[in-house]
Structure formats: C-alpha cells, structure tokens
Scaffold this active site. Structure first.
Site, mmCIF file in Angstrom:
data_model
loop_
_atom_site.group_PDB
_atom_site.id
_atom_site.type_symbol
_atom_site.label_atom_id
_atom_site.label_comp_id
_atom_site.label_asym_id
_atom_site.label_seq_id
_atom_site.Cartn_x
_atom_site.Cartn_y
_atom_site.Cartn_z
ATOM 1 C CE1 TYR A 1 -3.821 -2.296 0.261
ATOM 2 C CE2 TYR A 1 -2.622 -3.298 2.071
ATOM 3 C CZ TYR A 1 -3.651 -3.330 1.159
ATOM 4 O OH TYR A 1 -4.511 -4.395 1.135
ATOM 5 C CG ASN B 1 -9.841 1.827 -1.191
ATOM 6 O OD1 ASN B 1 -10.310 0.711 -1.003
ATOM 7 N ND2 ASN B 1 -8.541 2.052 -1.294
ATOM 8 C CG ASP C 1 -28.014 -3.717 -2.218
ATOM 9 O OD1 ASP C 1 -27.616 -3.945 -3.379
ATOM 10 O OD2 ASP C 1 -28.574 -4.577 -1.497
ATOM 11 C CG HIS D 1 -9.698 -1.298 -5.207
ATOM 12 N ND1 HIS D 1 -10.165 -1.585 -3.954
ATOM 13 C CD2 HIS D 1 -10.741 -1.404 -6.055
ATOM 14 C CE1 HIS D 1 -11.457 -1.863 -4.040
ATOM 15 N NE2 HIS D 1 -11.831 -1.758 -5.302
ATOM 16 C CB ILE D 2 -3.941 1.696 -2.700
ATOM 17 C CG1 ILE D 2 -4.674 2.924 -2.138
ATOM 18 C CG2 ILE D 2 -2.430 1.891 -2.670
ATOM 19 C CD1 ILE D 2 -4.490 3.140 -0.640
#
Length: 152
Positions: free
Chosen positions: A26, A77, A90, A103-104
């Site tokens: 990350y 994210n 939903d 998303h990293i």
C-alpha cells in the site's frame, strides 16, 4: 436546480492504517495524504470534498445515504468490504450518484478472493493499482462524468 459542488470520499476498513499496514503493498502514504490528494484534485475543479473513513460498515452506509442531500458524486475505496458487502453496493446504487471505485493495489494481481468487487457494476469509474495518486485520477475522471465531459 444546479449540481452540488461537493464530492464524498469514502475509505473503508483498515485504510486508517495506511503508511503502517503492509507498506510493500500500500505504500508509505497515510490516510491524511489520501484526503489531501483527493481534496486538492476536487478543488482544482471547483469541488469541495467531504471525507469519511470507518472500520464500521454502517457508518459508511450512513455517510453514503447522507450524500444524496449535498454531493454530486462519491469516490470510494471500500477496502475489504469490496469483496464482501452487498449492503454497501446497495447503498451506492440506492443513492443514484456517480461513483468512482479506487483501489491502491492491483486487486486483480493479488489473492483470488480479491478479484470480485460488489461495487464494480455500480461504479462509473474504476482506478485500480495506481497507488495513492490514483485517488486524484479517480476524482478527475468522476468530475468528467459529473460534468458530462466523459463517459467514465
């Protein structure tokens, strides 16, 4: 009625540990860096940013529901909820705002369980594996969708 000039930035579980948790995956940037990068990108288009991070699914859902009132779109994210949360999907679908999924790491190059996203089909924009700078890219693409300058 004019489009609100605010975006909601949602970061899911464990993203508060950015810079500490698995820096090889990350990176070393922190959640504060993420918020600053996304806020600066939004500001460059004349948008404000409201940011929320929680390790609790219901808090994220409440923030998404509240975005109906004053936001033009959502950058999210979902963290691990990406792969498990139908109710988060939903909520995003239910507010009918354009969504950018971020998303990293490249989730498709990781464990097989990370390859499925419940958010994918409700998102107009997908930025995967671009590191923390991907948040700015997602904001830019989402603003293009909101303002009609792009298809997503």
């Amino acid at each position: 009625m004019s489009t609100p000039r605010r975006l909601l930035l949602v970061n899911g579980p464990n993203l508060n540990l950015l810079g500490i948790r698995e820096p090889g995956v990350y990176g070393h940037e922190t959640l504060d860096d993420v918020v600053r990068i996304a806020t600066d990108a939004a500001a460059s288009h004349g948008f404000e940013m409201r940011a929320v991070q929680s390790n609790h699914e219901g808090v994220l859902i409440d923030a998404i529901h509240a975005a109906r009132e004053d936001c033009a779109g959502i950058v999210i994210n979902p963290g691990g909820l990406t792969h498990t949360s139908v109710v988060l999907r939903d909520a995003l679908s239910g507010v009918a705002l354009p969504v950018a999924e971020v998303h990293i790491s490249d989730v498709y190059a990781r464990e097989p369980f990370r390859h499925h996203s419940y958010v994918h089909d409700v998102a107009a924009v997908h930025v995967i594996g671009e590191g923390v700078p991907g948040y700015a890219y997602a904001v830019n693409l989402l603003v293009d969708v909101i303002t009609g300058r792009a298809d997503g």
